[in-house]
Each structure stands twice: as structure tokens, then as C-alpha cells.
Write a protein that holds these residues in place. Sequence first.
Motif, PDB file in Angstrom:
ATOM      1  N   UNK A   7       0.682  -1.026  -0.026  1.00 27.56           N
ATOM      2  CA  UNK A   7       0.097   0.088   0.087  1.00 27.56           C
ATOM      3  C   UNK A   7       0.773   0.983  -0.226  1.00 27.56           C
ATOM      4  N   UNK A   8       2.214   1.064   0.661  1.00 25.31           N
ATOM      5  CA  UNK A   8       2.958   2.422   0.969  1.00 25.31           C
ATOM      6  C   UNK A   8       3.439   2.739  -0.621  1.00 25.31           C
ATOM      7  N   UNK A 123       1.543  12.893   8.093  1.00 29.29           N
ATOM      8  CA  UNK A 123       1.121  12.325   9.698  1.00 29.29           C
ATOM      9  C   UNK A 123       1.702  11.307  10.109  1.00 29.29           C
ATOM     10  N   UNK A 124       2.056  11.313  11.368  1.00 31.51           N
ATOM     11  CA  UNK A 124       2.617  10.002  12.110  1.00 31.51           C
ATOM     12  C   UNK A 124       1.382   8.936  12.359  1.00 31.51           C
ATOM     13  N   UNK A 125       2.084   7.891  12.871  1.00 30.52           N
ATOM     14  CA  UNK A 125       0.836   6.873  13.192  1.00 30.52           C
ATOM     15  C   UNK A 125       0.299   7.286  14.701  1.00 30.52           C
ATOM     16  N   UNK A 126      -0.806   7.048  15.230  1.00 32.41           N
ATOM     17  CA  UNK A 126      -1.383   7.583  16.257  1.00 32.41           C
ATOM     18  C   UNK A 126      -0.964   6.747  17.691  1.00 32.41           C
ATOM     19  N   UNK A 274       7.653  11.827   0.168  1.00 28.61           N
ATOM     20  CA  UNK A 274       8.126  10.576  -0.358  1.00 28.61           C
ATOM     21  C   UNK A 274       9.129   9.388   0.413  1.00 28.61           C
ATOM     22  N   UNK A 275       9.972  10.616   0.800  1.00 35.78           N
ATOM     23  CA  UNK A 275      11.009   9.710   2.012  1.00 35.78           C
ATOM     24  C   UNK A 275      10.246   9.007   3.084  1.00 35.78           C
ATOM     25  N   UNK A 276       9.281   9.678   3.610  1.00 37.37           N
ATOM     26  CA  UNK A 276       8.720   9.023   4.791  1.00 37.37           C
ATOM     27  C   UNK A 276       7.935   7.732   4.231  1.00 37.37           C
ATOM     28  N   UNK A 277       7.239   7.903   3.075  1.00 38.50           N
ATOM     29  CA  UNK A 277       6.352   6.883   2.714  1.00 38.50           C
ATOM     30  C   UNK A 277       7.512   5.594   2.306  1.00 38.50           C
ATOM     31  N   UNK A 298      -4.902   3.782   8.520  1.00 46.00           N
ATOM     32  CA  UNK A 298      -5.553   3.560   7.393  1.00 46.00           C
ATOM     33  C   UNK A 298      -4.630   3.993   6.082  1.00 46.00           C
ATOM     34  N   UNK A 299      -4.651   3.601   5.030  1.00 43.18           N
ATOM     35  CA  UNK A 299      -3.630   4.197   4.126  1.00 43.18           C
ATOM     36  C   UNK A 299      -3.795   5.510   3.481  1.00 43.18           C
ATOM     37  N   UNK A 300      -5.411   5.702   3.488  1.00 43.14           N
ATOM     38  CA  UNK A 300      -5.653   7.107   3.082  1.00 43.14           C
ATOM     39  C   UNK A 300      -5.047   8.192   3.813  1.00 43.14           C
ATOM     40  N   UNK A 301      -4.771   8.284   5.138  1.00 46.79           N
ATOM     41  CA  UNK A 301      -4.084   9.163   5.978  1.00 46.79           C
ATOM     42  C   UNK A 301      -2.943   9.518   5.757  1.00 46.79           C
ATOM     43  N   UNK A 302      -2.129   8.699   4.778  1.00 49.60           N
ATOM     44  CA  UNK A 302      -0.634   8.959   4.652  1.00 49.60           C
ATOM     45  C   UNK A 302      -0.615   9.666   3.174  1.00 49.60           C
ATOM     46  N   UNK A 303      -1.691   9.856   2.317  1.00 54.10           N
ATOM     47  CA  UNK A 303      -1.708  10.467   1.282  1.00 54.10           C
ATOM     48  C   UNK A 303      -1.468  12.010   1.189  1.00 54.10           C
ATOM     49  N   UNK A 304      -0.704  12.513   0.110  1.00 52.41           N
ATOM     50  CA  UNK A 304      -0.545  13.893   0.102  1.00 52.41           C
ATOM     51  C   UNK A 304      -1.780  14.661   0.303  1.00 52.41           C
TER      52      UNK A 304
END
Length: 330
Positions: A7-8, A123-126, A274-277, A298-304
Motif C-alpha cells: 500500500x505504501x 501524519x505520524x501513526x497515532x 516521499x522519503x517518509x512513505x 489507514x492508508x488514505x491518511x498517508x496520502x498527500x
Amino acid sequence: MSKLVKRVAALVAATAVWSLAPQAHAQAWPAKPVTWVVPFAAGGPTDAMARDIADKVGKQLGQQVIIENIGGAGGTIGAGKVAKAAADGYTFLVGHMGYMGAGPSLYKKLTYDPVKDFDAVFRFPDTPLVLLVPKSSPFKTAEELIAAAKKAPGKINFGNAGVGSTSHLIAALFESKAGIDVTPVPYKGAAPAMNDLIAGQVDAMFDQSNTALPQVAGGRVNAIALTSLQPMPQQYPNVPPLAAGTLPGFEAATWYGLYAPKGTPKDVLAKLHAAYLKALGDAQWTKKMADQGIQLLPEAQYAPGAFAAHTAAEVDKWRKVAADANIQID
Ligand code: ASP
């Protein structure tokens, strides 16, 4: 390849949205170490999570990411400094739910606007929180603490990481849901508050699950309840969620993420994202975080763009909460 890694990888492709910006700056950046400001004392949960992520992102960027701790006033001092820093891609803020979500509703004289003065990068993880008491505490359960607080309003004190920090906000939420009155004791971060909890100087504290874990496992403090809806048997065996006891539905976790001063070049933001992903694609690392009780999103939270939308929604949410509860700090 694990599901999250796949997903990432798809999300890395999605950062092309930001990459449409001119590339001239990105080729040169980062030409020197990058600073992430953590607005709390070193050794606390924000600091621990930021250092871990900075290390992984720095490796992807081929440049060091330095953590600078500027504690005080629940994170608002450090956040105010970054809001006014040069938007040149070398200074960033590690922000969280307190000073970047609830801050504008709590502080009348805030020197920054979390939405207007910053670009939200990712966003980081919670992390959920844990209700802790000293080893010598008479309270073995949250119910015992609540019963004692009902008998003696204001007598039990709760250490926190500063006014408006998440340890403060969650304790306030706990107070209001339990119908009790406790006395908050603010510090410059969760780490100094934890030291006083261990020494028995304060009666209780909510701390993030990642930094509470070694203290509980090391037998220095007792965990009596969780703010997650579900139990955490791997990290906190036999510690019940507050929701499983007298506070059904109680659920709280802290969100964190990285912010840049508004106007930071878009290509820098895209490269950082991109480096974070790419770093998140390391399944061993994400497992290590999950083992500490950190909640991957959830993956959507990592999207730009997702983190900017989340920040704006949280600022609105807290305005309503503060207005309903009539909370104001200055
Ligand atoms: N994140 C913590 C809080 O707001 C503070 C810290 O990291 O020291 O409670």
C-alpha cells in the motif's frame, strides 16, 4: 511483500501530485542537516516518536535530521517559533493534537494559526494513552481512583505535559466523563512529569503508550487503564480499557505529524513526503512500532493533502468541544 508495504508503494506513486511542482530546489535539497522542532522536553513520547521517524526519513534523504527540543506552554512556544522560521526547507515542527488541533480554541493569544501559518507535510501513526499511578498508589483500578475523587473533589492531582498538551486534554476528558474534579499539574513535557510520577510527587498521569511501556514493564509505575477501545494484551496484559469499565465508549489517541512554515517550496515537501512513505515501507520498522502499541493508520491518511485536511477538521472539532465545555486558557 506485506500488505502495508504494498500500500505504501502505491502511495509513493501518488506523491506525483506534489512532484508536479518545479524541481530546481529539490535537486539541491537537503544540502545540509534539517531541523525538526519538538516543543517538549527530550525523552517524552513526542520526542521518542520524532527521533525514530527522523532517523528513518534522514536515511532516505541521505542527510541528518536533527531534533531540537523547545518545551513550554503545552507545545505552543516551539510551534510559535517554527511559524516564524524561514520557509527554506530546513526547519520543521513536530505537531500534535494539542497545540495544532485544540490550541486555537484553548489559547486566546496564540501567536500562530495551525492552518494558515503551516503546510502540513505528513501524519505520524497515532498513539493511545495509558492511565498510570505510582507504585505506592492505593488505586489499583480507574474505578477506585474515580470513587476517591468523588469523595474529595480536587484532592487528586494529575501530572501533564503542559496546559493544552494531550496528557492534559485527555485527563480533562476523563474528568468530564467520570464526573470528577482533579487538579492538573503542568510540566514542560511528559518526561519530567513521568519523573515526578515515579517519585510519587503526583497521584496519576495519562502518558502515551510507547513511552509508558518501558516504565510499566520496568516496574517503576502501575498502569491501571487504557484509552484505546480495545485491550492491548501484548503491551499491557490485564490492563482494561476505560471503555470496558465505568466509562463505556471512552476512546482517545494522540495524532502527530510534521509541519513546515507556510511557503516552504512544494518540491521540498514532496521529497520529504516521499522519503517518509519509503521509510514506512520497511515492514520490520512498522512492526516494531506496532509492538509498542503505536497505531498505524489507514492508508488514505498517508496520502498527500490528507494531513492538511485532518488538521483543519481537528481545529474545527476542538472549537466546538471548547465552546460546548466553555474551556479557555488565557
Ligand atoms: N505528547 C505529550 C503530551 O502532549 C508531551 C510530550 O511528548 O512530552 O502529553
